[in-house]
Write a protein that holds these residues in place. Sequence first.
Motif, PDB file in Angstrom:
ATOM      1  N   PRO A   7       0.879  -1.364  -0.002  1.00  0.00           N
ATOM      2  CA  PRO A   7      -0.078  -0.170   0.066  1.00  0.00           C
ATOM      3  C   PRO A   7       0.828   1.461   0.074  1.00  0.00           C
ATOM      4  O   PRO A   7       0.288   2.361  -0.286  1.00  0.00           O
ATOM      5  CB  PRO A   7      -0.794  -0.045   1.217  1.00  0.00           C
ATOM      6  CG  PRO A   7      -0.693  -1.354   1.579  1.00  0.00           C
ATOM      7  CD  PRO A   7       0.550  -2.038   1.199  1.00  0.00           C
ATOM      8  N   LEU A   8       2.203   1.134   0.277  1.00  0.00           N
ATOM      9  CA  LEU A   8       2.933   2.328   0.305  1.00  0.00           C
ATOM     10  C   LEU A   8       3.584   2.731  -1.044  1.00  0.00           C
ATOM     11  O   LEU A   8       4.290   3.811  -1.070  1.00  0.00           O
ATOM     12  CB  LEU A   8       4.026   2.117   1.463  1.00  0.00           C
ATOM     13  CG  LEU A   8       3.522   1.840   2.791  1.00  0.00           C
ATOM     14  CD1 LEU A   8       4.437   1.564   4.064  1.00  0.00           C
ATOM     15  CD2 LEU A   8       2.555   2.970   3.352  1.00  0.00           C
ATOM     16  N   VAL A   9       3.489   1.771  -1.921  1.00  0.00           N
ATOM     17  CA  VAL A   9       4.314   1.980  -3.381  1.00  0.00           C
ATOM     18  C   VAL A   9       3.261   2.143  -4.319  1.00  0.00           C
ATOM     19  O   VAL A   9       2.228   1.061  -4.478  1.00  0.00           O
ATOM     20  CB  VAL A   9       5.179   0.800  -3.392  1.00  0.00           C
ATOM     21  CG1 VAL A   9       5.934   0.810  -4.887  1.00  0.00           C
ATOM     22  CG2 VAL A   9       6.187   0.917  -2.297  1.00  0.00           C
ATOM     23  N   ASP A  10       3.215   2.994  -5.332  1.00  0.00           N
ATOM     24  CA  ASP A  10       2.328   3.014  -6.320  1.00  0.00           C
ATOM     25  C   ASP A  10       2.500   1.676  -7.222  1.00  0.00           C
ATOM     26  O   ASP A  10       3.323   1.163  -7.093  1.00  0.00           O
ATOM     27  CB  ASP A  10       2.703   4.149  -7.316  1.00  0.00           C
ATOM     28  CG  ASP A  10       4.149   4.200  -8.061  1.00  0.00           C
ATOM     29  OD1 ASP A  10       3.876   3.548  -9.086  1.00  0.00           O
ATOM     30  OD2 ASP A  10       4.979   4.761  -7.369  1.00  0.00           O
ATOM     31  N   ALA A  11       1.046   1.389  -7.782  1.00  0.00           N
ATOM     32  CA  ALA A  11       0.990   0.043  -8.301  1.00  0.00           C
ATOM     33  C   ALA A  11       1.945  -0.093  -9.703  1.00  0.00           C
ATOM     34  O   ALA A  11       2.616  -1.232  -9.787  1.00  0.00           O
ATOM     35  CB  ALA A  11      -0.332  -0.119  -9.252  1.00  0.00           C
ATOM     36  N   LYS A  16       6.845  -3.187 -11.705  1.00  0.00           N
ATOM     37  CA  LYS A  16       7.928  -3.195 -12.295  1.00  0.00           C
ATOM     38  C   LYS A  16       9.310  -3.756 -11.534  1.00  0.00           C
ATOM     39  O   LYS A  16       9.899  -4.565 -11.951  1.00  0.00           O
ATOM     40  CB  LYS A  16       8.338  -1.689 -12.634  1.00  0.00           C
ATOM     41  CG  LYS A  16       9.723  -1.419 -13.455  1.00  0.00           C
ATOM     42  CD  LYS A  16       9.932  -0.107 -13.802  1.00  0.00           C
ATOM     43  CE  LYS A  16      11.051   0.071 -14.718  1.00  0.00           C
ATOM     44  NZ  LYS A  16      11.095   1.467 -15.374  1.00  0.00           N
ATOM     45  N   THR A  17       9.176  -3.338 -10.432  1.00  0.00           N
ATOM     46  CA  THR A  17      10.032  -3.866  -9.191  1.00  0.00           C
ATOM     47  C   THR A  17       9.741  -5.416  -9.233  1.00  0.00           C
ATOM     48  O   THR A  17      10.741  -5.935  -9.107  1.00  0.00           O
ATOM     49  CB  THR A  17      10.062  -3.232  -8.001  1.00  0.00           C
ATOM     50  OG1 THR A  17      10.383  -1.931  -8.192  1.00  0.00           O
ATOM     51  CG2 THR A  17      11.045  -3.722  -6.942  1.00  0.00           C
ATOM     52  N   ALA A  18       8.565  -6.067  -8.925  1.00  0.00           N
ATOM     53  CA  ALA A  18       8.239  -7.253  -8.684  1.00  0.00           C
ATOM     54  C   ALA A  18       8.935  -8.047 -10.018  1.00  0.00           C
ATOM     55  O   ALA A  18       9.394  -8.987 -10.112  1.00  0.00           O
ATOM     56  CB  ALA A  18       6.844  -7.609  -8.730  1.00  0.00           C
ATOM     57  N   THR A  19       8.494  -7.557 -11.274  1.00  0.00           N
ATOM     58  CA  THR A  19       9.037  -8.115 -12.455  1.00  0.00           C
ATOM     59  C   THR A  19      10.622  -8.175 -12.406  1.00  0.00           C
ATOM     60  O   THR A  19      11.073  -9.416 -12.997  1.00  0.00           O
ATOM     61  CB  THR A  19       8.917  -7.455 -13.542  1.00  0.00           C
ATOM     62  OG1 THR A  19       7.175  -7.314 -13.505  1.00  0.00           O
ATOM     63  CG2 THR A  19       9.268  -7.738 -15.084  1.00  0.00           C
ATOM     64  N   TYR A  20      11.359  -7.246 -12.139  1.00  0.00           N
ATOM     65  CA  TYR A  20      12.642  -7.503 -12.052  1.00  0.00           C
ATOM     66  C   TYR A  20      13.373  -8.140 -11.083  1.00  0.00           C
ATOM     67  O   TYR A  20      14.353  -8.867 -11.229  1.00  0.00           O
ATOM     68  CB  TYR A  20      13.402  -6.106 -11.488  1.00  0.00           C
ATOM     69  CG  TYR A  20      13.223  -4.929 -12.971  1.00  0.00           C
ATOM     70  CD1 TYR A  20      13.686  -5.297 -14.174  1.00  0.00           C
ATOM     71  CD2 TYR A  20      13.130  -3.476 -12.659  1.00  0.00           C
ATOM     72  CE1 TYR A  20      13.787  -4.311 -15.355  1.00  0.00           C
ATOM     73  CE2 TYR A  20      12.922  -2.784 -13.745  1.00  0.00           C
ATOM     74  CZ  TYR A  20      13.418  -3.137 -14.920  1.00  0.00           C
ATOM     75  OH  TYR A  20      13.429  -2.157 -15.963  1.00  0.00           O
ATOM     76  N   LEU A  21      12.485  -8.493  -9.938  1.00  0.00           N
ATOM     77  CA  LEU A  21      12.943  -9.149  -8.815  1.00  0.00           C
ATOM     78  C   LEU A  21      12.710 -10.622  -9.246  1.00  0.00           C
ATOM     79  O   LEU A  21      13.589 -11.470  -8.901  1.00  0.00           O
ATOM     80  CB  LEU A  21      12.272  -8.807  -7.631  1.00  0.00           C
ATOM     81  CG  LEU A  21      12.696  -7.769  -6.657  1.00  0.00           C
ATOM     82  CD1 LEU A  21      12.093  -7.317  -5.720  1.00  0.00           C
ATOM     83  CD2 LEU A  21      14.237  -7.994  -6.494  1.00  0.00           C
ATOM     84  N   ALA A  22      11.836 -11.102 -10.042  1.00  0.00           N
ATOM     85  CA  ALA A  22      11.409 -12.131 -10.577  1.00  0.00           C
ATOM     86  C   ALA A  22      12.466 -12.629 -11.491  1.00  0.00           C
ATOM     87  O   ALA A  22      12.863 -13.712 -11.378  1.00  0.00           O
ATOM     88  CB  ALA A  22      10.151 -12.393 -11.196  1.00  0.00           C
TER      89      ALA A  22
END
Length: 74
Positions: A7-11, A16-22
């Motif tokens: 909830p503290l980060v825009d969607a 984008k970050t979740a994709t890079y981490l994956a």
Amino acid sequence: MTEPLRPLVDAERWDKTATYLAVQEREARWWRDASLAYWMSVNDHSLPAGAAPPEHDLAWYKAQHFPYAPGHPE
């Protein structure tokens, strides 16, 4: 683990970050397995009990080809 922060980060940034981490996780697993396959072939030792073996054998990793990898001369 990171879900409470969502909830503290825009969607857009979150996705984008979740994709890079994956991608980073997948590549880290690949490098771990390739390294283990190589070193196991060199020193003829097996893995400690409970350690996950490489997904493929060394020949499979050596057969991989990455023509568009950064720094590739072509």
